[in-house]
Design a protein around this motif. Structure first.
Motif, short mmCIF file in Angstrom:
data_model
loop_
_atom_site.label_atom_id
_atom_site.label_comp_id
_atom_site.label_asym_id
_atom_site.label_seq_id
_atom_site.Cartn_x
_atom_site.Cartn_y
_atom_site.Cartn_z
N LEU A 1 1.00 -1.19 0.32
CA LEU A 1 0.25 0.40 -0.33
C LEU A 1 1.03 0.68 0.18
O LEU A 1 1.34 1.41 0.52
CB LEU A 1 -1.24 0.03 1.22
CG LEU A 1 -1.97 0.54 1.66
CD1 LEU A 1 -3.10 0.25 0.00
CD2 LEU A 1 -2.64 1.05 2.44
N VAL A 2 0.90 1.83 -0.83
CA VAL A 2 1.77 3.31 -1.41
C VAL A 2 0.28 4.90 -1.24
O VAL A 2 1.03 5.63 -1.12
CB VAL A 2 2.63 3.11 -2.47
CG1 VAL A 2 3.04 2.61 -2.48
CG2 VAL A 2 1.36 3.11 -3.41
N GLN A 3 -0.58 4.55 -1.68
CA GLN A 3 -1.20 5.17 -1.15
C GLN A 3 -3.15 5.26 -0.49
O GLN A 3 -3.45 4.57 -0.81
CB GLN A 3 -1.54 5.96 -2.69
CG GLN A 3 -2.79 7.05 -3.12
CD GLN A 3 -2.66 7.90 -4.34
OE1 GLN A 3 -2.51 6.91 -5.27
NE2 GLN A 3 -3.67 8.26 -4.90
N ILE A 4 -3.43 6.33 0.32
CA ILE A 4 -4.21 5.75 0.80
C ILE A 4 -5.19 7.71 0.99
O ILE A 4 -4.29 8.96 1.18
CB ILE A 4 -3.85 5.79 3.08
CG1 ILE A 4 -3.05 4.30 2.48
CG2 ILE A 4 -5.53 5.49 3.38
CD1 ILE A 4 -2.89 4.14 3.94
N ASP A 5 -6.35 7.61 0.35
CA ASP A 5 -6.93 8.90 -0.11
C ASP A 5 -8.26 8.88 1.41
O ASP A 5 -9.21 7.95 1.07
CB ASP A 5 -7.62 9.48 -1.32
CG ASP A 5 -6.48 9.15 -2.34
OD1 ASP A 5 -5.53 9.76 -2.01
OD2 ASP A 5 -6.54 8.69 -3.27
N LEU A 6 -7.48 9.71 2.33
CA LEU A 6 -8.79 9.59 3.94
C LEU A 6 -9.50 10.36 3.23
O LEU A 6 -9.36 11.77 3.06
CB LEU A 6 -8.27 9.74 4.58
CG LEU A 6 -7.65 8.20 5.18
CD1 LEU A 6 -6.34 9.03 6.09
CD2 LEU A 6 -7.46 7.31 4.81
N PRO A 7 -11.48 10.89 3.55
CA PRO A 7 -11.96 12.08 3.39
C PRO A 7 -12.03 12.80 4.84
O PRO A 7 -11.42 12.37 5.72
CB PRO A 7 -13.78 11.12 2.90
CG PRO A 7 -13.06 9.54 3.86
CD PRO A 7 -11.88 9.15 3.37
N ASP A 8 -12.50 14.27 4.66
CA ASP A 8 -12.37 14.19 6.23
C ASP A 8 -13.01 14.44 7.04
O ASP A 8 -13.43 14.68 8.31
CB ASP A 8 -12.21 15.99 5.64
CG ASP A 8 -11.15 17.09 4.79
OD1 ASP A 8 -10.55 16.50 5.13
OD2 ASP A 8 -11.40 17.89 4.32
N SER A 9 -14.31 13.36 6.43
CA SER A 9 -15.52 12.98 7.32
C SER A 9 -15.06 11.95 8.23
O SER A 9 -15.74 11.33 9.09
CB SER A 9 -16.67 12.48 6.52
OG SER A 9 -16.10 11.76 5.49
N CYS A 10 -13.95 11.73 7.82
CA CYS A 10 -13.59 9.90 8.73
C CYS A 10 -12.84 11.27 10.11
O CYS A 10 -11.64 11.21 10.32
CB CYS A 10 -12.46 9.40 8.01
SG CYS A 10 -11.89 7.62 8.87
N SER A 11 -13.79 10.84 10.92
CA SER A 11 -12.89 11.42 12.40
C SER A 11 -12.90 10.36 13.13
O SER A 11 -12.02 11.24 14.58
CB SER A 11 -13.58 11.92 12.77
OG SER A 11 -15.40 11.23 13.30
#
Length: 363
Positions: free
Chosen positions: A272-282
């Protein structure tokens, strides 16, 4: 022509084996299933004891042509067992004028069949129905079947082919340990349960149906060939160990609907080299990205106010972490333990709290 035998079933360990045209099934000794004793005291003081015994009797019908044994099922027939030497089991819609509408969960036990075809008259599957059939490659069934029950194909290590268009639900462990299985498109499915595809080591790509809103415990854990996971836009959380040990997974992009990532969700995803996390993930729980040894850089969600214990433990290539939150920030114990390449931690918070050993290495 049908052969009929009468079997008395009990929990007795003493058994006799019958053999009709290579169809082997067990007739248990006629041991009573239920015994009831009643003691009555008469008017003259005499004690009278009465014992009532109930024995269950089941008739079986042998279908030599198809290698099957049936039992009565209301006014129809149920498949009870099979000739384990048949390489193909093709179940007819009827036998001797009676519809075949049910298959017991042990009907295919110890079968060496490579292909099993169910009739249109069978409209549901049983828990563990095909479990452990290591030579089974192909299963065919009616489009009336919409649900794969618990552990239905567990351990079917040769399984590669079955219909998916009608399936709307997949229960716990349904395809667990199906090491040859590589079907990653299930358009009608609305939910995927715990352990569903666990250890499907040949699964290379999976497209999450749009109706699925949750990824449950270890549903893809151990899928070592899974390289591409096409996420939908409706998932609201990623449960414990969902992708643990998916060593070929290279990137993941979570949707805006996602609010939490649970414990060890991506643990050991070493590619795993890329993780896109949304701002909604608290919420990102303990060990979520631990031992992701290829990960070099990550930007965390703005809504995140704390980094849990061991979240990035063992991320040996991690160099840069950006935390955009403007509120107070807490780094729990061992958040970045065993991260020898970590050089930069950027944050915008008004205050930051470091718990003991939260950063094991920082140059």
């Amino acid at each position: 022509m049908a052969t009929t035998a009468t079997a008395r079933f009990s929990t007795s360990k003493t058994q006799n084996t019958a053999d009709y045209a290579n169809i082997k099934y067990t007739l248990a000794d006629p041991v009573p299933e239920t015994t009831t004793s009643v003691t009555t005291v008469t008017g003259d003081g005499t004690t009278v004891s009465t014992t009532t015994t109930t024995v269950t009797t089941v008739s079986t019908v042998v279908d030599q042509k198809h290698g099957l044994v049936y039992t009565p099922y209301y006014d129809e027939l149920s498949v009870y067992s099979c000739d384990t030497s048949f390489k193909e089991l093709i179940i007819p819609e009827s036998f001797d004028g009676k519809k075949i509408t049910n298959i017991t969960d042990q009907a295919f036990k110890d079968s060496h069949a490579e292909k099993i075809v169910l009739p249109e008259t069978v409209t549901y599957l049983q828990d563990r129905m095909f479990a452990g059939l290591k030579e089974l490659k192909e299963v065919s069934f009616s489009s009336k079947i919409t649900y794969i029950p618990s552990y239905c194909f567990d351990g079917c290590t040769s399984l590669t082919t079955l219909p998916t268009d009608s399936i709307t639900g997949i229960s716990t462990g349904a395809f667990r340990n199906c090491s040859s299985f590589n079907i990653g498109k299930w358009d009608q499915v609305t939910y995927i349960s715990d352990y569903t595809f666990m250890n499907c080591t040949s699964l290379t790509e999976f497209t999450l149906p749009p109706q699925v809103t949750s990824l449950y415990t270890q549903c893809f854990a151990g899928c070592t060939s899974l390289k591409t996971f096409n996420m939908n836009s409706t998932v609201n959380y990623v449960n414990n160990r969902v992708f643990e040990g998916c060593t070929s997974l290279e990137s993941i992009s979570l949707p805006r609907s996602c609010t939490s990532i649970n414990e060890n969700a991506f643990k050991g995803c070493t590619s795993l080299v890329q993780i896109d996390l949304p701002d909604s993930c608290s919420s990102i729980s303990r060990g979520a990205f631990s031992n992701c040894t290829a990960l070099k850089e990550i930007t965390l969600p703005e809504s995140l106010t704390y980094i849990n214990s061991n979240v990035f433990d063992g991320c040996t290539s991690l160099e840069k972490v950006t935390i955009p939150t403007k509120s107070s920030l807490s780094l729990y114990s061992e958040s970045f333990l065993n991260c020898p390449s970590l050089k930069e931690l950027t944050y915008n918070s008004s205050s930051i709290y470091f718990e003991s050993h939260s950063i094991g290495y920082l140059r």
